[in-house]
Design a protein around this motif. Structure first.
Motif, short mmCIF file in Angstrom:
data_model
loop_
_atom_site.label_atom_id
_atom_site.label_comp_id
_atom_site.label_asym_id
_atom_site.label_seq_id
_atom_site.Cartn_x
_atom_site.Cartn_y
_atom_site.Cartn_z
N ILE A 182 12.19 8.63 -1.37
CA ILE A 182 11.36 9.15 -2.47
C ILE A 182 10.12 9.84 -1.89
CG2 ILE A 182 9.83 8.45 -4.37
CD1 ILE A 182 11.90 6.17 -4.91
N ASN A 183 9.50 9.22 -0.92
CA ASN A 183 8.32 9.79 -0.28
C ASN A 183 8.63 11.13 0.39
OD1 ASN A 183 6.70 9.45 2.77
ND2 ASN A 183 5.53 9.75 0.91
N LEU A 184 9.80 11.23 0.98
CA LEU A 184 10.17 12.46 1.68
C LEU A 184 10.41 13.63 0.75
CD1 LEU A 184 12.50 11.02 4.48
CD2 LEU A 184 10.20 11.96 4.74
N THR A 185 10.51 13.37 -0.55
CA THR A 185 10.62 14.46 -1.52
C THR A 185 9.25 15.09 -1.79
OG1 THR A 185 10.32 13.06 -3.50
CG2 THR A 185 12.57 13.31 -2.64
N GLY A 186 8.20 14.51 -1.21
CA GLY A 186 6.86 15.07 -1.37
C GLY A 186 5.94 14.27 -2.26
N LYS A 187 6.45 13.17 -2.79
CA LYS A 187 5.63 12.35 -3.68
C LYS A 187 4.71 11.42 -2.88
CE LYS A 187 9.03 12.45 -7.36
NZ LYS A 187 8.31 13.58 -7.99
N ALA A 188 3.53 11.20 -3.41
CA ALA A 188 2.63 10.20 -2.83
C ALA A 188 3.05 8.83 -3.33
CB ALA A 188 1.19 10.49 -3.24
N VAL A 189 3.19 7.88 -2.41
CA VAL A 189 3.65 6.54 -2.76
C VAL A 189 2.61 5.52 -2.30
CG1 VAL A 189 5.42 4.77 -2.45
CG2 VAL A 189 6.08 7.18 -2.59
N VAL A 190 2.14 4.71 -3.25
CA VAL A 190 1.26 3.58 -2.93
C VAL A 190 2.12 2.33 -2.98
CG1 VAL A 190 -0.77 2.24 -3.60
CG2 VAL A 190 -0.73 4.73 -3.96
N LEU A 191 2.28 1.67 -1.84
CA LEU A 191 3.19 0.54 -1.72
C LEU A 191 2.40 -0.74 -1.46
CD1 LEU A 191 6.03 -0.72 -1.34
CD2 LEU A 191 5.95 0.06 1.05
N VAL A 192 2.35 -1.62 -2.45
CA VAL A 192 1.76 -2.95 -2.28
C VAL A 192 2.86 -3.88 -1.81
CG1 VAL A 192 0.77 -4.93 -3.51
CG2 VAL A 192 -0.02 -2.62 -4.03
N GLU A 193 2.65 -4.55 -0.68
CA GLU A 193 3.75 -5.33 -0.08
C GLU A 193 3.29 -6.60 0.62
OE1 GLU A 193 6.79 -6.19 0.77
OE2 GLU A 193 7.57 -4.96 -0.84
N GLN A 194 4.12 -7.65 0.47
CA GLN A 194 3.94 -8.88 1.25
C GLN A 194 4.65 -8.75 2.60
OE1 GLN A 194 2.13 -11.43 0.95
NE2 GLN A 194 1.58 -11.70 -1.18
N ASN A 195 5.70 -7.93 2.64
CA ASN A 195 6.44 -7.72 3.88
C ASN A 195 5.65 -6.71 4.72
OD1 ASN A 195 8.33 -7.18 5.92
ND2 ASN A 195 10.03 -7.57 4.52
N ALA A 196 4.57 -7.20 5.32
CA ALA A 196 3.57 -6.33 5.94
C ALA A 196 4.14 -5.51 7.09
CB ALA A 196 2.41 -7.17 6.43
N LYS A 197 4.94 -6.13 7.94
CA LYS A 197 5.44 -5.42 9.11
C LYS A 197 6.30 -4.23 8.71
CE LYS A 197 8.31 -5.91 13.23
NZ LYS A 197 9.24 -6.79 13.99
N LYS A 198 7.27 -4.45 7.85
CA LYS A 198 8.14 -3.36 7.42
C LYS A 198 7.36 -2.26 6.71
CE LYS A 198 12.77 -5.37 6.96
NZ LYS A 198 13.38 -4.31 7.80
N ALA A 199 6.42 -2.67 5.86
CA ALA A 199 5.64 -1.69 5.11
C ALA A 199 4.80 -0.83 6.04
CB ALA A 199 4.76 -2.40 4.09
N LEU A 200 4.13 -1.45 7.02
CA LEU A 200 3.29 -0.69 7.94
C LEU A 200 4.10 0.19 8.87
CD1 LEU A 200 0.60 -3.37 8.89
CD2 LEU A 200 0.27 -1.34 7.46
#
Length: 248
Positions: A182-200
């Motif tokens: 989804i992000n690669l289509t050009g959209k800005a994505v704000v991702l709140v996550e507990q899975n910190a390693k994968k998210a970062l």
């Protein structure tokens, strides 16, 4: 890169005179994927709810596309090009997949055929089960549907509140792949996550919240490699990252 969304010194909470957010600052540019991590109770979900108008900011400003949206209601913010996917209760269980998608475009006029086809192309599993009721879907499928419904209006910014919560590791990987797509289509994505390693690991930038404040900010790589961030917030995930580096 110009910021599409900015949060300036925002205070907000669920009870009058008791702020969870204590002067948060945040920014995201068009096309960025920015993740927000931190311990439970740090204010991560409160931040995105406040941005989206589900909570009222008691102080500070929220700017979207150069316009102040502080105090606007969620339906007004949606019309400006922002959508939000909550952690729970994010689909209409009694409705089919197709009906859920149509509900996502509630402010759109005319035929929704093109929008639905775009979502089915992005999430083929939803296309296969379009007549199936959402309440019968797996956790991963529900998250795909929730994201697909939010994308029906083709928003510029997508707010995701812990999309991997309660999912199996295999489903977590699948959902994260879809978020990146989804992000690669050009959209800005704000991702709140507990899975910190994968998210970062997949984020352009990240924020670490603590007690309602933005304690650390940096690229995903910088935060993963920061010993203070690792020891305080990543725990075992931080040690796993260090072990992977030492063995390579």
């Amino acid at each position: 890169m110009e910021n599409i969304l900015e949060v300036h010194d925002v205070y907000a909470g669920y009870v009058k005179d008791l702020n969870i957010l204590q002067g948060i600052n945040f920014r995201i540019a068009m096309g960025e994927l920015v993740t927000v991590i931190g311990p439970n109770g740090a204010g991560k979900s409160t931040l995105v709810k406040t941005i989206f108008g589900l909570l009222k900011a008691n102080q500070g400003k929220i700017i979207f596309k150069g316009q102040e949206i502080t105090g606007l209601k969620s339906d007004e913010i949606v019309k400006l090009g922002m959508c939000y996917v909550p952690q729970i209760s994010n689909v209409f269980s009694a409705l089919t997949i197709e009906e859920n998608l149509e509900m996502g475009a509630f402010i759109s006029h005319g035929s929704l055929k093109q929008q639905k086809q775009r979502i089915y192309t992005m999430f083929p599993r939803l296309a296969e089960r379009r007549r199936q009721r959402a309440g019968t879907l797996s956790g991963g499928e529900r998250q795909m549907l929730a994201m697909g419904r939010a994308l029906m209006l083709d928003p510029d910014v997508l707010l995701l509140d812990e999309p991997s919560a309660a999912l199996s590791p295999i489903l977590v990987n699948s959902v994260f792949e879809q978020i990146k797509a989804i992000n690669l289509t050009g959209k800005a994505v704000v991702l709140v996550e507990q899975n910190a390693k994968k998210a970062l690991m997949m984020a352009d930038r990240g924020y670490v919240l603590e007690s309602g404040r933005d304690r650390f900010e940096g690229t995903g790589k910088e935060l993963l490699n920061d010993p203070k961030v690792g020891q305080l917030y990543l725990g075992a995930a931080y040690q796993d990252t260090r072990d992977e580096k030492s063995s390579s």
